[in-house]
Design an enzyme around this catalytic site. Structure first.
Site, PDB file in Angstrom:
ATOM      1  N   THR A 228       0.608 -25.083  -5.050  1.00 51.19           N
ATOM      2  CA  THR A 228       1.645 -25.922  -4.508  1.00 51.19           C
ATOM      3  C   THR A 228       0.753 -26.920  -3.480  1.00 51.19           C
ATOM      4  OG1 THR A 228       2.870 -25.138  -5.849  1.00 51.19           O
ATOM      5  CG2 THR A 228       3.641 -26.841  -3.955  1.00 51.19           C
ATOM      6  N   HIS A 444       3.270  15.339   0.730  1.00 51.68           N
ATOM      7  CA  HIS A 444       2.310  14.644  -0.695  1.00 51.68           C
ATOM      8  C   HIS A 444       1.846  13.439   0.371  1.00 51.68           C
ATOM      9  CE1 HIS A 444       2.670  12.533  -4.511  1.00 51.68           C
ATOM     10  NE2 HIS A 444       2.453  11.563  -3.769  1.00 51.68           N
ATOM     11  N   GLU A 445       2.170  13.178   0.972  1.00 44.45           N
ATOM     12  CA  GLU A 445       1.969  12.132   1.829  1.00 44.45           C
ATOM     13  C   GLU A 445       0.500  12.385   3.185  1.00 44.45           C
ATOM     14  OE1 GLU A 445       2.120   8.680   1.502  1.00 44.45           O
ATOM     15  OE2 GLU A 445       3.859   9.078  -0.213  1.00 44.45           O
ATOM     16  N   ASP A 521       0.314   7.109  -8.604  1.00 47.05           N
ATOM     17  CA  ASP A 521      -0.860   7.414  -8.326  1.00 47.05           C
ATOM     18  C   ASP A 521      -1.761   8.003  -9.204  1.00 47.05           C
ATOM     19  OD1 ASP A 521       0.048   7.987  -5.420  1.00 47.05           O
ATOM     20  OD2 ASP A 521       0.817   9.551  -5.326  1.00 47.05           O
TER      21      ASP A 521
END
Ligand code: ADP
Ligand code: MG
Ligand code: ZN
Length: 625
Positions: A228, A444-445, A521
Site C-alpha cells: 500500500t 523443554h526450552e 516443533d
C-alpha cells in the site's frame, strides 16, 4: 531454506477460540430491512399513542351519552364527531375523549342544543388534513429516522443513503506526500515501479518513444511489506491523483452495487487522468469465479469482478490511467485477471533482508530520539522475518516503553523489549503456568538451547525465555544467525531438526514422559525431514530425485497443494526415509542430552529461576559445566 530462526512453542493456541473478528459485524447483512421495519413500527406506535385518548365509540353509544347528558362538547368534522365526555377517566382523572362516525342526522344540531352541548362544526378539508396527517408527518418522520440511521450505519462502514454511489475515499487523494524515501528494502519493486512513474509524469512523451504502458500492475507480497505504501509512493513520486479503494469495499449488500462502483470509479479516474487507481486486497473481488458460494455474496462478487474486467479491457492506457493493485494471495486470483491487457505485470514485494531492515528502521526512527549508542544493525539482526509493518511497530513500541520509563532517549533495551512484544504479543507478567508446567517448560526450552549450542552448525542462542507471551507461546528459544542465509546444507538441516527435537527429548530424558508442548516443533521437524527427502534429494536410499510436484504460486513461493507423481511403492519408501531421518535425529539428540545431563540441569534450573536467559548467560553456564 529456513530464513527465520525462531524456535517457539505454539502449542495451546490450537485450543483457543479467537473472538470473531470485528469486521464481521460490519459486513452488509439484513440490516436495511430490519431498520425499515423498525421505522414503521415506531411510527405506528407513535400514532396510536397520540390517538390513545380518543375512544372509538359507536354512534348509538354516542346517542346514549347524549341522552344521558354526559357530553360536554363536541366538534363535528365531516363524517366524524369528536368530543369530550363529562365522565372522567379512572386513571388519569381527566375528561374522556371520544370519536365516532356520524350518521346523516338532521336533528343532531337540535339534539345537541337540547342537551346543552357546546358544539362546533368545522368545514371539511380532506385535502389539507390528509396531506398533513397521512403524508407529510409520517414521511417526514421516516426520512428523519432514515437519515439518522443512514448516518449511523455510514459511520459503521455502510452508507444507507448512498447506495450505488462511491464512498468519499474514492475521491482522488492528493497532497499526501508519500514518496519512495518512505519505503525501504524493496529496491527491486521500486525499480520496476520507476517505469510507471515515468509514464505517469509524461504519458505523451513516453509513448512517442514507443513505450507501451501496462494497464495493470499487481503488487504481490506478504502482509505488511509495504505494498500500500509503495502504491501511494508512486502517486507521490509522479504527482498524480490517487484513487484508493479496497477490494472489500466493492462488495456491498445489494447485488450490482459493486459493479456500479467499479464503473463509477473508472469514470472518475478517466476524468482525472493521468492518475492511479489503486485496488487494495484485490483477492476480495478477484477470487476465482465459480467457487463455493459464501453467504450469498457470490453473485455480487462475480458481477463486480466481471465489471472490473470489462473496464480494464475498455480503457485506453495511453490516456494515462494506471491500475495498481495489491494482494497477498495471488494464488486465489481469477486467472482472467492476469491475462495480457489486465494485471499482466506482477511485482513481488518480498520480506526485507538484513540491509533492508536496517534501512526501514532508519526510516521509522528518524523522528525518534535515540540513545547515542544505539546500533540499528543489531536490532535488525534480531528481527529476521520481520516485515516493514512489524519494524514500524517495534520502533513505535520502543518509543512508548521509553516514554513510560521516563527516559530521555530510547535505548537498546527498549528496542529489545519492543521486539519481544511484537514477536509474541504483549508480555504476560502474571504467568498462568502452574509450577509443574513451568518446570517442564524450563527443561523443554533448555533442551532446544543446549542442542543448539552442541551441534556443529547451530546458530548461537541469543535469548531463551519461559515467560508466556500473548496467546499460545509458552516459551521460546531465539537463535541469532550470524549472517543471513540463503542456502542450507544437509548437515545444517539435520542440526536444525535436532534442535527442534531438543525440547521434546529433554522432557523425555528428565520426566520420562512427554507433553503436548512440542507439537509445533515436531510439525516443523517432520516438514523439514520430508523436504530433505522429497525436495532436496538428500536421501541416500532414494537418491537425488524430487518427489511430488509442488503446486507453487508463481509469485510468493507459497505452496498450496501437491501433485503426486510417484508410485505407491515410492510413497512407502519416502515415508520410511522420512521416519528414518527423524528417528536417527531423535537418537542423536537423546544421546547428546544424556551425555550432557548436568548442563541441561544447570540451564533449566537457572532458566526456571530467572525466566529469561541471554546468550551470554547461556554461554557462561555451558562453559562452567
Ligand atoms: P501491505 O500493504 O503490504 O500490507 P503496508 O503498506 O500497509 O503493507 O504497510 C504498513 C506500514 O508498515 C506502512 O505504513 C509503513 O509504515 C510500514 N512499512 C511497511 N513496509 C515498509 C517498507 N518497506 N519501508 C518502510 N516502511 C514500511
Ligand atoms: Mg496493504
Ligand atoms: Zn519447543
Amino acid at each position: 531454506m529456513q530464513k527465520t530462526n525462531f524456535i517457539r512453542h505454539k502449542e495451546p493456541e490450537m485450543h483457543i477460540n479467537k473472538p470473531p473478528e470485528k469486521k464481521l459485524w460490519q459486513k452488509p447483512g439484513p440490516f436495511s430491512a430490519w431498520y425499515f421495519i423498525l421505522v414503521f413500527l415506531l411510527f405506528y406506535l407513535f400514532q396510536s399513542m397520540v390517538q390513545v385518548k380518543k375512544e372509538q365509540i359507536p354512534y348509538s353509544q354516542f346517542q346514549r351519552y347524549l341522552n344521558a347528558n354526559q357530553i360536554s362538547e363536541c366538534v363535528i368534522r365531516g363524517d366524524t364527531i369528536t368530543g369530550t365526555l363529562k365522565l372522567k377517566d379512572n386513571r388519569t382523572n381527566k375528561p374522556r375523549h371520544f370519536i365516532t362516525v356520524r350518521l346523516r342526522d338532521d336533528r343532531l344540531a337540535k339534539e345537541l342544543e337540547k342537551h346543552g352541548v357546546k358544539y362546533n362544526v368545522t368545514v371539511e378539508n380532506h385535502f389539507l388534513s390528509n396531506l398533513l396527517f397521512d403524508w407529510i408527518i409520517p414521511f417526514g418522520l421516516i426520512f428523519l429516522l432514515w437519515g439518522y440511521l443512514g448516518k449511523k450505519m455510514g459511520s459503521m462502514g455502510m452508507n444507507f443513503m448512498n447506495i450505488g454511489k462511491n464512498k468519499a475515499h474514492i475521491h482522488a487523494e492528493t497532497g499526501k506526500n508519500v514518496t519512495f524515501k518512505d519505503a525501504a528494502g524493496v529496491d527491486e519493486a521500486k525499480q520496476e515501479l520507476g517505469e510507471v512513474i515515468e509514464f505517469l509524469r509524461n504519458p505523451e512523451h513516453f509513448q512517442r518513444l514507443g513505450g507501451r504502458m501496462p494497464k495493470g500492475v499487481l503488487l504481490v507480497g506478504p502482509p505488511g511489506t509495504g505494498k500500500t505504501l509503495l502504491a501511494r509512493a508512486v502517486s507521490g513520486e509522479a504527482g498524480v491523483p490517487f484513487f484508493n479503494i479496497s477490494g472489500s469495499d466493492f462488495i456491498e449488500m445489494f447485488v450490482g452495487v459493486g459493479a456500479a462502483r467499479v464503473r463509477d470509479l473508472f469514470e472518475q479516474a478517466r476524468a482525472k487522468a493521468p492518475c492511479i487507481i489503486f485496488i487494495d486486497e484485490l483477492d476480495a473481488i478477484g477470487r476465482q469465479r465459480g467457487g463455493p458460494v459464501v453467504m450469498g455474496g457470490h453473485d455480487e462478487r462475480e458481477q463486480t469482478l466481471n465489471q472490473l474486467l470489462v473496464e480494464m479491457d475498455g480503457f485506453d492506457s495511453s490516456k494515462g490511467v494506471v491500475v495498481l493493485s495489491a494482494t497477498n494471495r495471488p494464488e486465489v486470483l481469477d486467472k482472467a485477471l492476469l491475462r495480457p491487457g489486465r494485471f499482466d505485470r506482477q511485482i513481488v514485494v518480498d520480506k526485507p533482508d538484513l540491509e533492508g531492515r536496517i534501512e526501514i528502521l532508519k526510516i521509522h526512527t528518524r523522528d525518534l530520539k535515540l540513545a547515542d549508542n544505539i546500533n540499528l544493525e543489531v536490532i535488525a539482526k534480531r528481527t529476521p522475518g520481520f516485515v516493514g509493518a512489524d519494524l514500524a511497530n517495534v520502533a513505535n513500541e520502543a518509543a512508548i516503553l521509553a516514554a513510560r520509563l521516563n527516559r530521555d532517549a530510547i535505548t537498546t533495551a527498549d528496542f529489545e523489549a519492543a521486539i519481544d512484544r511484537v514477536i509474541a504479543g504483549p508480555e504476560k507478567k502474571k504467568t498462568t503456568l502452574s509450577p509443574e508446567e513451568k518446570h517442564r517448560v524450563s527443561y523443554h526450552e533448555s533442551g532446544h538451547t543446549l542442542v543448539a549450542e552442541l551441534v556443529p552448525t547451530g546458530e548461537p542462542v541469543h535469548k531463551v525465555s519461559i515467560i508466556p507471551r500473548g496467546i499460545g507461546a509458552l516459551g521460546y528459544t531465539l537463535q541469532l544467525p550470524e549472517r543471513e542465509k540463503f542456502l542450507a546444507t544437509k548437515q545444517e538441516l539435520l542440526d536444525q531438526i535436532a534442535i527442534l527435537l531438543g525440547g521434546r527429548v529433554a522432557e523425555e530424558v528428565i520426566f520420562g514422559d512427554v507433553s503436548t508442548g512440542a507439537q509445533n516443533d515436531l510439525e516443523r521437524a517432520s516438514e523439514m525431514a520430508r523436504n530433505m527427502v522429497c525436495s532436496y534429494g538428500m536421501s541416500e536410499k532414494l537418491g537425488p530425485l524430487t518427489f511430488g510436484k509442488k503446486q507453487t504460486s508463481l509469485f510468493l513461493g507459497s505452496e498450496y497443494g501437491e501433485e503426486k507423481n510417484y508410485s505407491e511403492e515410492t510413497a512407502r519408501a519416502i515415508d520410511i526415509e522420512v521416519r528414518d531421518v527423524i528417528t536417527t535425529a531423535h537418537q542423536r539428540v537423546k544421546k547428546l542430552l544424556q551425555e550432557h545431563r548436568s548442563l541441561l540441569d544447570a540451564l533449566a534450573v537457572k532458566l526456571e529461576e530467572k525466566e529469561v536467559l541471554s546468550g551470554e548467560e547461556v554461554n557462561t553456564i555451558i562453559k562452567k559445566g
